[in-house]
Scaffold this active site. Structure first.
Site, PDB file in Angstrom:
ATOM      1  N   LYS A  48       1.340  -1.170  -0.063  1.00  0.00           N
ATOM      2  CA  LYS A  48       0.146  -0.081  -0.018  1.00  0.00           C
ATOM      3  C   LYS A  48       0.588   0.869  -0.135  1.00  0.00           C
ATOM      4  O   LYS A  48       0.121   2.387  -0.527  1.00  0.00           O
ATOM      5  CB  LYS A  48      -0.497   0.010   1.283  1.00  0.00           C
ATOM      6  CG  LYS A  48      -1.832  -1.127   1.128  1.00  0.00           C
ATOM      7  CD  LYS A  48      -2.984  -1.555   0.152  1.00  0.00           C
ATOM      8  CE  LYS A  48      -3.270  -2.464   0.102  1.00  0.00           C
ATOM      9  NZ  LYS A  48      -4.295  -3.140  -0.934  1.00  0.00           N
ATOM     10  N   GLU A  83      -2.151   6.999   7.861  1.00  0.00           N
ATOM     11  CA  GLU A  83      -2.530   7.406   7.412  1.00  0.00           C
ATOM     12  C   GLU A  83      -3.047   8.725   8.319  1.00  0.00           C
ATOM     13  O   GLU A  83      -3.834   7.972   9.276  1.00  0.00           O
ATOM     14  CB  GLU A  83      -3.746   7.229   6.393  1.00  0.00           C
ATOM     15  CG  GLU A  83      -2.686   7.178   4.793  1.00  0.00           C
ATOM     16  CD  GLU A  83      -4.922   6.389   4.692  1.00  0.00           C
ATOM     17  OE1 GLU A  83      -5.471   6.259   4.856  1.00  0.00           O
ATOM     18  OE2 GLU A  83      -3.638   5.634   3.633  1.00  0.00           O
ATOM     19  N   HIS A 102     -15.027  -2.162   9.867  1.00  0.00           N
ATOM     20  CA  HIS A 102     -14.430  -1.800   8.420  1.00  0.00           C
ATOM     21  C   HIS A 102     -14.658  -2.871   7.390  1.00  0.00           C
ATOM     22  O   HIS A 102     -14.211  -2.767   6.078  1.00  0.00           O
ATOM     23  CB  HIS A 102     -12.590  -2.152   8.912  1.00  0.00           C
ATOM     24  CG  HIS A 102     -12.811  -0.946  10.224  1.00  0.00           C
ATOM     25  ND1 HIS A 102     -12.985   0.524  10.071  1.00  0.00           N
ATOM     26  CD2 HIS A 102     -11.582  -0.974  10.737  1.00  0.00           C
ATOM     27  CE1 HIS A 102     -12.386   1.143  11.061  1.00  0.00           C
ATOM     28  NE2 HIS A 102     -11.170   0.214  11.648  1.00  0.00           N
ATOM     29  N   ARG A 116      -8.802  -6.944  -8.626  1.00  0.00           N
ATOM     30  CA  ARG A 116      -9.600  -7.910  -8.889  1.00  0.00           C
ATOM     31  C   ARG A 116     -10.723  -7.474  -8.974  1.00  0.00           C
ATOM     32  O   ARG A 116     -11.188  -6.377  -8.922  1.00  0.00           O
ATOM     33  CB  ARG A 116      -9.398  -8.600  -7.839  1.00  0.00           C
ATOM     34  CG  ARG A 116      -9.567  -7.804  -6.565  1.00  0.00           C
ATOM     35  CD  ARG A 116      -9.603  -8.642  -4.937  1.00  0.00           C
ATOM     36  NE  ARG A 116      -9.608  -8.351  -3.919  1.00  0.00           N
ATOM     37  CZ  ARG A 116     -11.280  -7.486  -3.175  1.00  0.00           C
ATOM     38  NH1 ARG A 116     -11.957  -8.041  -4.037  1.00  0.00           N
ATOM     39  NH2 ARG A 116     -10.725  -6.204  -1.755  1.00  0.00           N
TER      40      ARG A 116
END
Lengths: 505, 180
Positions: free
Chosen positions: A120, A204, A239, A296
């Site tokens: 990521k 983040e 989440h 995907r």
């Protein structure tokens, strides 16, 4: 340009997505081979395939994640392509490469694209370089608690700690206070190690009041990329998405265009081929930021199919066979509104605790513009070894209101006996005026909301009577030792047939 | 519990079940109705006629006072699974007499007796014989018809209380079986 149509696809997955992929293959005249673990020996995906092969015991690590076994099945079964579905090996660049090395077609993006987006922080760096706005934060993984504290004070609390090799909501921790950072880092690392085999974490900024909005992209192997609009996946618990809708009720057209353009740039930047999704966070301030790209097919792809009329699994098959995209961006339009509800075997009233169990009674709703993608049938036991999602209920309506009404109706017609599901949660959600108005963000399903909106079942006299009658009938049959045919007729006849009559003192 | 099976006296007399569901406990009395269906009472209230049938593995259609409603209910031993307004429901259905019996002596478990007077025509087993569920033990003639009495459990014949040619009263124990 070489078209390489394939004859037989190995579907390296299970449950509803395996069934979905098999349907797409069959619609294109392609044979589909299923694989199954011991827990799935009688599963629906095994029944609809042309042939099926056992790949191991129930545990995923010993079956659906066994790349070697799956490749061996592909060879033995004479498959010329492999479709990985979602989860499992679908974003495993190493597996994709093995498939290619074996001379098979990989129905997915090139391994290099998977790699580019799989880690990521590398993805964030690449996106930044491509002019795609990213959420402020680190561009390298961090493991030093002191470093995390420094970064957090730089970008400002609250922050999100996330697994660099991750996805699916695992290995994520929100931190509001500096003193919680060290602890949160340790547990995020541990979860990441367990889920992805890699404990790298990055930091983040936590976007306030965020909506999770993703853009579906489709690219062919000839450099053409289109987008198929957005999906709003803001209703989440732990989440994980539970409700998705297309289009988003909260996206101004200008922002839509900008996000879609950014998504296409992202796909181009990594040489993407096939169906993929760019996920963004839309802040309350109207600014959007790149989160990650999923290389995907997504769970919630059906709502895009419903509003565009494009079959994404067939699109994957065609692109993988070498076809050039058969439409231009300008030919893609969206119509109406689609909603997907993920029906999980969970007890919403106990914090969405997974509750796999028997499906003594199971009948899916159907009707106009109601679609259910599932891998279960009545009589099955929902396995404990995998994700507890039973089915996806997808509806389309001419507008959002009709879609909501249709989904509510379908939920009321969804017959499930024996297992807790998220159905009562959705029924409560649909009553909520904020949800009905499209006003929600990723923090919507709070413990307070659940407390206020979930009710316990009541008014069960009818069920009590039915249960007592059921017991009475069962006990009578045992007494008589015969079937229902013996119950008919006169009392004398019944007395005559009581060959094992007992009277208890 | 299964070895002690039938807990129904006469279907006309009925059974009172203790039904425990998330919204509370209820005592539900059920007895068979001659016109089909059942007479049902809830917590000792007036009986009402309930008719209908099981239509699926976990689905009943029941009619009361002219109104037919669906009930999504499945019984597994004492456990009840249901669905009501989307909610999964779990509970129990217990016949308190059966529970008391299971707690009591096992020696009454294998008794076979007659509901009505008759004449023993044939005795097909002897003491010490092993029997299996469904096996015919003896034949009693009553109301000008021959009645076969079978074992409801696997076991060993402990005692044969009657002989061929004997006249028996209603509620006579004919054979006692020790469950295996």
């Amino acid at each position: 340009m070489n078209l390489r149509p394939f004859k037989r696809v190995l579907v390296a997955n299970r449950g509803e997505i395996a069934v979905r992929v098999i349907r797409g293959c069959h619609e294109r005249g392609i044979e589909a081979v299923a694989v199954y673990s011991d827990a799935d020996a009688n599963a629906l995906h095994v029944r609809v395939a042309d042939a099926a092969y056992r790949i191991g015991p129930a545990a995923s690590a010993e079956s659906y994640l066994r790349a070697d076994v799956i490749l061996d099945v592909a060879r033995r079964a004479g498959c010329d392509a492999i479709h990985p579905g979602y989860g499992f090996l679908s974003e495993n660049a190493g597996f994709a490469q093995q498939v290619l090395d074996a001379g098979l077609v990989w129905i997915g993006p090139p391994p290099a694209s998977i790699d580019a987006m799989g880690e990521k922080t590398a993805a964030r760096r690449r996106m930044s370089a491509a002019g795609v706005p990213v959420v402020p934060g680190t561009t390298e993984p961090v493991s030093d608690p002191a470093e995390v504290v420094r970064i957090a004070s730089e970008i400002g609390l609250p922050v999100m700690l996330k697994a660099a090799a991750g996805g699916g909501g695992k290995g994520m921790r929100r931190v509001d206070r500096a003193e919680d950072l060290a602890n949160a880092l340790a547990s995020a690392q541990s979860e990441a190690r367990k889920s992805f085999g890699d404990d790298s974490v990055y930091v983040e900024k936590f976007v306030v009041g965020p909506r999770h909005i993703e853009i579906q992209v489709l690219a062919d192997g000839h450099g053409n990329v289109v987008h198929l609009f957005e999906r709003d996946c803001s209703i989440q618990r732990r989440h994980q998405k539970v409700v998705e809708e297309a289009p988003s009720p909260a996206l101004p057209e200008k922002t839509r265009q900008e996000m879609a353009a950014a998504a296409c740039r992202a796909a181009e930047a990594v040489g993407y081929v096939g169906a993929g999704t760019c996920e963004f966070l839309l802040g309350a301030d109207g600014a959007f930021h790149f989160l990650e790209m999923n290389t995907r097919l997504q769970v919630e792809h059906p709502i895009t199919e419903m509003i565009t009329g494009v079959d994404l699994v067939q699109a994957q098959l065609r692109v993988a066979a070498g076809e050039r995209l058969w439409f231009e961006q300008s030919e893609l339009a969206r119509t109406g509104h689609a909603i997907e509800l993920r029906i999980y075997a969970e007890d919403a009233s106990s914090g969405f605790r997974p509750a796999p169990g028997p499906l003594h009674g199971y009948r899916e709703p159907t009707g106009p513009w109601v679609r259910v993608d599932s891998g279960v049938v009545e009589g099955m036991e929902v396995p404990i070894h995998y994700d507890p999602m039973i089915a996806k209920l997808v509806v389309w309506g001419v507008d959002r209101q009709q879609a909501i009404d249709r989904a509510g109706r379908a939920l009321r017609h969804y017959h499930v006996v024996g297992t807790h599901t998220s159905i009562p949660f959705f029924l409560a959600l649909f009553e909520d005026p904020d949800f009905r108005a499209g006003e929600y963000d990723t923090g919507f399903i709070s413990p307070e909301w659940l407390e206020a909106h979930l009710s316990a079942p009541g008014g069960l006299e009818g069920e009590a009577i039915a249960a007592a009658i059921a017991a009475f009938e069962r006990d009578s049959r045992a007494a008589v030792g015969t079937d229902e045919a013996a119950e008919a007729g006169s009392a004398w006849k019944r007395a005559h047939r009581w060959s094992t009559y007992r009277r208890w003192a | 519990m299964e070895a002690c099976a039938p807990l129904v006296d006469l279907p006309e007399v009925g059974v009172k079940y203790e039904v425990e569901l998330p919204d509370g406990a209820r005592q539900i009395g059920v007895r068979r109705a001659d016109e089909g269906g059942w007479w049902v009472s809830v917590d000792g209230g007036a009986e009402r006629l309930v008719q209908g049938t099981k239509v699926g593995t976990a689905e009943w259609l029941l009619t009361q006072e002219g109104v037919t409603r669906k009930h999504a209910v499945y019984l597994d031993g004492e456990h009840v699974y249901a669905q009501h307004q989307g909610h999964a429901v779990r509970g129990t259905v217990i016949d308190p007499r059966g529970a008391a019996l299971a707690a009591g002596s096992a020696s009454t478990a294998g008794e076979v007796s007659t509901p009505m007077p008759g004449v023993v025509v044939r005795v097909l087993v002897a003491e010490g014989d092993s029997v299996t569920e469904g096996q015919v033990l003896l034949v009693v003639e009553a109301m000008k018809m021959e009645n076969e009495y079978t074992a409801a459990i696997d076991g060993t014949v402990a005692t044969v209380h009657v002989a061929a040619g004997e006249t028996v009263e209603a509620n006579t124990v004919l054979v006692s079986i020790t469950p295996s």
